[in-house]
Design a protein around this motif. Sequence first.
Motif, short mmCIF file in Angstrom:
data_model
loop_
_atom_site.label_atom_id
_atom_site.label_comp_id
_atom_site.label_asym_id
_atom_site.label_seq_id
_atom_site.Cartn_x
_atom_site.Cartn_y
_atom_site.Cartn_z
N LYS A 150 0.79 -1.17 -0.08
CA LYS A 150 -0.05 0.02 -0.03
C LYS A 150 0.78 1.40 -0.05
O LYS A 150 0.84 2.19 -0.85
CB LYS A 150 -1.01 0.08 1.21
N ASP A 151 1.97 1.47 0.98
CA ASP A 151 2.74 2.55 0.91
C ASP A 151 3.59 2.51 -0.47
O ASP A 151 3.72 3.84 -0.99
CB ASP A 151 3.56 2.20 2.17
N THR A 152 3.90 1.63 -1.03
CA THR A 152 4.63 1.57 -2.08
C THR A 152 3.86 2.20 -3.36
O THR A 152 4.44 3.20 -4.07
CB THR A 152 5.50 0.25 -2.67
N LEU A 153 2.63 1.75 -3.44
CA LEU A 153 2.00 2.19 -4.46
C LEU A 153 1.27 3.64 -4.32
O LEU A 153 1.16 4.30 -5.34
CB LEU A 153 0.76 1.27 -4.53
N SER A 154 1.43 4.08 -2.98
CA SER A 154 1.13 5.33 -2.82
C SER A 154 2.09 6.29 -3.48
O SER A 154 1.77 7.63 -4.00
CB SER A 154 0.64 5.69 -1.55
N THR A 155 3.49 6.01 -3.57
CA THR A 155 4.40 6.81 -4.35
C THR A 155 4.21 6.72 -5.56
O THR A 155 4.92 7.69 -6.56
CB THR A 155 5.83 6.40 -3.70
N LEU A 156 3.54 5.92 -6.28
CA LEU A 156 3.25 5.65 -7.68
C LEU A 156 1.77 6.32 -8.06
O LEU A 156 1.50 5.82 -9.36
CB LEU A 156 3.42 4.30 -8.18
N SER A 157 1.51 7.23 -7.19
CA SER A 157 -0.01 7.49 -7.40
C SER A 157 -0.98 6.55 -7.74
O SER A 157 -2.12 6.76 -8.37
CB SER A 157 -0.14 8.36 -8.93
N VAL A 158 -0.93 5.35 -6.98
CA VAL A 158 -1.94 4.48 -6.88
C VAL A 158 -2.37 4.27 -5.35
O VAL A 158 -1.47 4.00 -4.57
CB VAL A 158 -1.62 3.19 -7.36
N ALA A 159 -3.45 4.69 -5.09
CA ALA A 159 -3.98 4.55 -3.70
C ALA A 159 -5.04 3.24 -3.29
O ALA A 159 -5.86 3.03 -4.03
CB ALA A 159 -4.83 5.80 -3.42
N ILE A 160 -4.50 2.41 -2.39
CA ILE A 160 -5.15 1.35 -1.93
C ILE A 160 -6.05 1.93 -0.54
O ILE A 160 -5.57 2.12 0.23
CB ILE A 160 -4.55 0.25 -1.44
N ASP A 161 -7.39 2.32 -1.17
CA ASP A 161 -8.01 3.18 -0.02
C ASP A 161 -8.67 2.21 0.86
O ASP A 161 -9.00 2.47 2.03
CB ASP A 161 -9.44 3.71 -0.77
N THR A 162 -8.93 0.89 0.33
CA THR A 162 -9.34 -0.20 1.40
C THR A 162 -8.52 -1.48 1.21
O THR A 162 -8.43 -2.18 0.21
CB THR A 162 -10.79 -0.57 0.92
N LEU A 163 -7.71 -1.50 2.39
CA LEU A 163 -6.99 -2.76 2.56
C LEU A 163 -7.57 -3.83 3.47
O LEU A 163 -7.67 -3.47 4.94
CB LEU A 163 -5.53 -2.31 2.91
N THR A 164 -8.24 -4.92 3.06
CA THR A 164 -8.54 -6.00 4.01
C THR A 164 -7.84 -7.26 4.07
O THR A 164 -7.19 -7.64 3.02
CB THR A 164 -10.27 -6.37 3.43
N VAL A 165 -7.32 -7.61 5.08
CA VAL A 165 -6.57 -8.76 5.61
C VAL A 165 -7.47 -9.71 6.03
O VAL A 165 -7.65 -9.25 7.31
CB VAL A 165 -5.31 -8.13 6.26
N ILE A 166 -7.49 -10.98 5.45
CA ILE A 166 -8.17 -11.98 6.41
C ILE A 166 -7.13 -13.03 6.16
O ILE A 166 -7.07 -13.81 5.33
CB ILE A 166 -9.48 -12.45 5.57
N ALA A 167 -6.58 -13.13 7.46
CA ALA A 167 -5.36 -14.16 7.64
C ALA A 167 -5.16 -14.35 9.15
O ALA A 167 -5.33 -13.35 10.03
CB ALA A 167 -3.91 -13.65 6.85
N GLN A 168 -4.43 -15.34 9.56
CA GLN A 168 -4.20 -15.53 10.95
C GLN A 168 -3.16 -16.88 10.80
O GLN A 168 -2.99 -17.68 10.38
CB GLN A 168 -5.32 -15.78 11.57
N THR A 169 -2.25 -16.56 12.09
CA THR A 169 -1.08 -17.57 12.32
C THR A 169 -1.67 -18.88 12.41
O THR A 169 -2.57 -19.04 13.14
CB THR A 169 -0.28 -16.94 13.18
N GLY A 170 -0.94 -19.78 11.62
CA GLY A 170 -1.60 -21.18 11.96
C GLY A 170 -2.62 -21.59 11.04
O GLY A 170 -2.97 -22.79 10.88
#
Length: 249
Positions: free
Chosen positions: A80-100
């Motif tokens: 998300k941070d890297t893309l913002s420097t390229l004028s691409v904004a991830i406005d909604t970042l959803t993470v569905i994940a868990q250890t194990g």
Amino acid sequence: MQTYIKLNHMQIHKPLIFILLIINSFSSKLSAQHTEHNEDIIAKTPNQNSNRILSFLALGDSYTIGQGVQQKYSWPYQLKDTLSTLSVAIDTLTVIAQTGWTTNDLKNALLQKSPVPHDFVSLLIGVNNQYQKKPFTQFKKEFDDLLKQAITLAGGSKNVIIISIPDYGVTPFGSDNSLKIGRAIDKYNSYIKQKAKVEEVSFVDITNVSRSLGDAEYALAEDKLHPSNIQYRKWVELIVPVLLSKLNH
């Protein structure tokens, strides 16, 4: 009688001055037109990535939440941070994940959470199936189901990115059984890559990164098992071009 004007201590014929003034005026107009033309081209040439606003859904396990590092250093947030420097904004970042989580755990989580469609979906899962010695046939079936769900949530296969499983056999945690772990990871990744080809989704191989970095001090988090923020950044360097190529087509 011819008239002369004295200029800079030189004598210049008056008609010649008139001709020079005309040429200079014409040249100035051409220069102005050329500048306007260039500015017009720049204005009409769209920046394909400019002001793009996206939603991104990252599905997986500990490698997706960034176990062992701060959330901002996990690869989805670094992406998300890297893309913002390229004028691409991830406005909604959803993470569905868990250890194990295994493939079955992720399937159950998707049933419970029922995520809405996103512009892009990533899938990185399977290491816990291998570690917990779940049947490989079970992994294949459940991975296929998860991939179908990812394609549906992304609105098509072109908006899905599958990420390979890193080799934890190169870490101190897996050093006693590194060769066996490495062969098992290759087996899982071979199937994942094959499915990516069949379903025409992008496949990003970060396994080689994990192996090349090995157990170097800067390569792992404090738990000496999961990737460090530096290693996740190298993953992002491989993922960004793939995502941008999708945006530009």
